[in-house]
Design a protein around this motif. Structure first.
Motif, PDB file in Angstrom:
ATOM      1  N   LEU A   1     -59.647 -23.426  39.490  1.00 51.91           N
ATOM      2  CA  LEU A   1     -59.970 -22.055  39.099  1.00 51.91           C
ATOM      3  C   LEU A   1     -58.885 -21.090  39.587  1.00 51.91           C
ATOM      4  O   LEU A   1     -58.414 -20.226  38.829  1.00 51.91           O
ATOM      5  CB  LEU A   1     -61.335 -21.672  39.667  1.00 51.91           C
ATOM      6  CG  LEU A   1     -61.968 -20.380  39.224  1.00 51.91           C
ATOM      7  CD1 LEU A   1     -62.459 -20.478  37.797  1.00 51.91           C
ATOM      8  CD2 LEU A   1     -63.141 -20.056  40.133  1.00 51.91           C
TER       9      LEU A   1
ATOM     10  N   TYR B   1     -55.710 -21.457  37.559  1.00 46.59           N
ATOM     11  CA  TYR B   1     -55.846 -20.805  36.258  1.00 46.59           C
ATOM     12  C   TYR B   1     -55.664 -19.298  36.373  1.00 46.59           C
ATOM     13  O   TYR B   1     -54.984 -18.691  35.550  1.00 46.59           O
ATOM     14  CB  TYR B   1     -57.206 -21.120  35.628  1.00 46.59           C
ATOM     15  CG  TYR B   1     -57.333 -22.498  35.043  1.00 46.59           C
ATOM     16  CD1 TYR B   1     -56.224 -23.256  34.682  1.00 46.59           C
ATOM     17  CD2 TYR B   1     -58.584 -23.054  34.836  1.00 46.59           C
ATOM     18  CE1 TYR B   1     -56.358 -24.516  34.140  1.00 46.59           C
ATOM     19  CE2 TYR B   1     -58.733 -24.311  34.282  1.00 46.59           C
ATOM     20  CZ  TYR B   1     -57.622 -25.047  33.942  1.00 46.59           C
ATOM     21  OH  TYR B   1     -57.761 -26.288  33.392  1.00 46.59           O
TER      22      TYR B   1
ATOM     23  N   THR C   1     -57.002 -19.193  29.111  1.00 48.99           N
ATOM     24  CA  THR C   1     -58.427 -19.042  28.798  1.00 48.99           C
ATOM     25  C   THR C   1     -58.912 -20.239  27.986  1.00 48.99           C
ATOM     26  O   THR C   1     -59.972 -20.813  28.283  1.00 48.99           O
ATOM     27  CB  THR C   1     -58.681 -17.734  28.014  1.00 48.99           C
ATOM     28  OG1 THR C   1     -58.242 -16.625  28.807  1.00 48.99           O
ATOM     29  CG2 THR C   1     -60.145 -17.568  27.679  1.00 48.99           C
TER      30      THR C   1
ATOM     31  N   SER D   1     -58.941 -23.390  30.157  1.00 49.85           N
ATOM     32  CA  SER D   1     -60.054 -23.284  31.100  1.00 49.85           C
ATOM     33  C   SER D   1     -61.389 -23.558  30.410  1.00 49.85           C
ATOM     34  O   SER D   1     -62.247 -24.260  30.952  1.00 49.85           O
ATOM     35  CB  SER D   1     -60.056 -21.896  31.757  1.00 49.85           C
ATOM     36  OG  SER D   1     -61.132 -21.785  32.649  1.00 49.85           O
ATOM     37  N   LEU D   2     -61.567 -23.019  29.216  1.00 49.54           N
ATOM     38  CA  LEU D   2     -62.801 -23.281  28.463  1.00 49.54           C
ATOM     39  C   LEU D   2     -62.981 -24.777  28.216  1.00 49.54           C
ATOM     40  O   LEU D   2     -64.091 -25.311  28.336  1.00 49.54           O
ATOM     41  CB  LEU D   2     -62.766 -22.563  27.111  1.00 49.54           C
ATOM     42  CG  LEU D   2     -63.388 -21.196  27.035  1.00 49.54           C
ATOM     43  CD1 LEU D   2     -63.133 -20.569  25.663  1.00 49.54           C
ATOM     44  CD2 LEU D   2     -64.869 -21.239  27.319  1.00 49.54           C
TER      45      LEU D   2
ATOM     46  N   TRP E   1     -67.510 -22.357  30.011  1.00 45.75           N
ATOM     47  CA  TRP E   1     -67.500 -20.888  29.947  1.00 45.75           C
ATOM     48  C   TRP E   1     -67.888 -20.169  31.234  1.00 45.75           C
ATOM     49  O   TRP E   1     -67.335 -19.110  31.502  1.00 45.75           O
ATOM     50  CB  TRP E   1     -68.320 -20.379  28.758  1.00 45.75           C
ATOM     51  CG  TRP E   1     -69.799 -20.434  28.964  1.00 45.75           C
ATOM     52  CD1 TRP E   1     -70.643 -21.427  28.588  1.00 45.75           C
ATOM     53  CD2 TRP E   1     -70.604 -19.444  29.605  1.00 45.75           C
ATOM     54  NE1 TRP E   1     -71.918 -21.128  28.957  1.00 45.75           N
ATOM     55  CE2 TRP E   1     -71.926 -19.909  29.586  1.00 45.75           C
ATOM     56  CE3 TRP E   1     -70.340 -18.211  30.197  1.00 45.75           C
ATOM     57  CZ2 TRP E   1     -72.977 -19.200  30.140  1.00 45.75           C
ATOM     58  CZ3 TRP E   1     -71.398 -17.500  30.753  1.00 45.75           C
ATOM     59  CH2 TRP E   1     -72.695 -17.995  30.712  1.00 45.75           C
TER      60      TRP E   1
ATOM     61  N   THR F   1     -64.788 -20.043  33.308  1.00 43.48           N
ATOM     62  CA  THR F   1     -63.754 -19.334  32.551  1.00 43.48           C
ATOM     63  C   THR F   1     -64.018 -17.839  32.564  1.00 43.48           C
ATOM     64  O   THR F   1     -63.076 -17.040  32.586  1.00 43.48           O
ATOM     65  CB  THR F   1     -63.659 -19.879  31.116  1.00 43.48           C
ATOM     66  OG1 THR F   1     -63.354 -21.278  31.167  1.00 43.48           O
ATOM     67  CG2 THR F   1     -62.579 -19.160  30.320  1.00 43.48           C
TER      68      THR F   1
ATOM     69  N   VAL G   1     -62.325 -16.598  35.501  1.00 43.54           N
ATOM     70  CA  VAL G   1     -60.873 -16.571  35.292  1.00 43.54           C
ATOM     71  C   VAL G   1     -60.489 -15.317  34.513  1.00 43.54           C
ATOM     72  O   VAL G   1     -59.562 -14.589  34.894  1.00 43.54           O
ATOM     73  CB  VAL G   1     -60.388 -17.844  34.549  1.00 43.54           C
ATOM     74  CG1 VAL G   1     -58.926 -17.719  34.144  1.00 43.54           C
ATOM     75  CG2 VAL G   1     -60.612 -19.088  35.392  1.00 43.54           C
TER      76      VAL G   1
ATOM     77  N   LEU H   1     -63.898 -14.273  24.710  1.00 42.83           N
ATOM     78  CA  LEU H   1     -64.466 -15.411  25.434  1.00 42.83           C
ATOM     79  C   LEU H   1     -65.810 -15.815  24.850  1.00 42.83           C
ATOM     80  O   LEU H   1     -66.086 -17.003  24.662  1.00 42.83           O
ATOM     81  CB  LEU H   1     -64.607 -15.084  26.918  1.00 42.83           C
ATOM     82  CG  LEU H   1     -65.238 -16.169  27.788  1.00 42.83           C
ATOM     83  CD1 LEU H   1     -64.424 -17.458  27.757  1.00 42.83           C
ATOM     84  CD2 LEU H   1     -65.402 -15.669  29.214  1.00 42.83           C
TER      85      LEU H   1
ATOM     86  N   SER I   1     -66.332 -19.392  23.146  1.00 45.46           N
ATOM     87  CA  SER I   1     -67.330 -20.253  23.791  1.00 45.46           C
ATOM     88  C   SER I   1     -68.389 -20.709  22.787  1.00 45.46           C
ATOM     89  O   SER I   1     -68.767 -21.884  22.774  1.00 45.46           O
ATOM     90  CB  SER I   1     -68.014 -19.515  24.941  1.00 45.46           C
ATOM     91  OG  SER I   1     -67.093 -19.198  25.932  1.00 45.46           O
TER      92      SER I   1
END
Length: 178
Positions: free
Chosen positions: A11, A14, A46, A49-50, A55, A58, A61, A90, A94
């Protein structure tokens, strides 16, 4: 089972990478007559990370990157606009990954993310200046969102492919692609 410390390290990486990309993006002048238009480099992180953390993490983040980059390279209004765009983007990405994970490419997810990011920022701007005439501005941004979304999606896809060859994410129990 993945340790909390390992997830925290990923995390943090990122957030740091997204912040670096935000800074790099702030140095790139785009020769466009549309103010506020950007490539969206932090969205590479992003998307990754997803795909690797999901989510909820993220979201951390995205929020951390927006506040840190706003304080370092922008200002109060840039944080507000970025939150509007980043959170809507996001949410859309997601939902697309949740409902259509095996039916939609990361590139298409990125394009929808770029479009929704611009929409979120225009909605915030329309609220701030109390006018709906900015929606025409959104049409110009949407045209730019398609090529930038494709670029970000291709970059994130290739980064995921390269990361899949490492053991960095082996503790995160990622689904293996054949």
């Amino acid at each position: 089972m993945t340790s909390k410390a390992y997830r925290l390290v990923i995390l943090s990486l990122y957030v740091a990478m997204a912040l670096i990309l935000s800074y790099i993006e702030s140095l790139i002048p785009l020769p466009l007559p549309i103010p506020g238009a950007k490539i969206g480099l932090p969205n590479i992180i992003t998307l990754v990370s997803l795909l690797t953390l999901g989510w909820p993490l993220t979201l951390l983040v995205v929020i951390a990157r927006i506040f840190l980059s706003g304080f370092l390279f922008g200002g109060g209004f840039s944080i507000v606009y970025s939150l509007g765009g980043g959170l809507l983007s996001l949410l859309v990405m997601s939902l697309l990954l949740h409902f259509f994970k095996d039916k939609i490419s990361i590139i298409l997810v990125s394009v929808f993310g770029a479009i929704s990011h611009n929409l979120g920022q225009v909605i915030v701007a329309a609220i701030v200046v109390q006018t709906t005439s900015l929606l025409l501005y959104f049409l110009f941004l949407m045209v730019l969102a398609i090529p930038t979304g494709i670029f970000i999606g291709v970059t994130a896809r290739e980064l995921m492919r390269l990361l899949g060859k490492t053991t960095i994410f082996s503790k995160l129990n990622l689904p293996q692609k054949k």
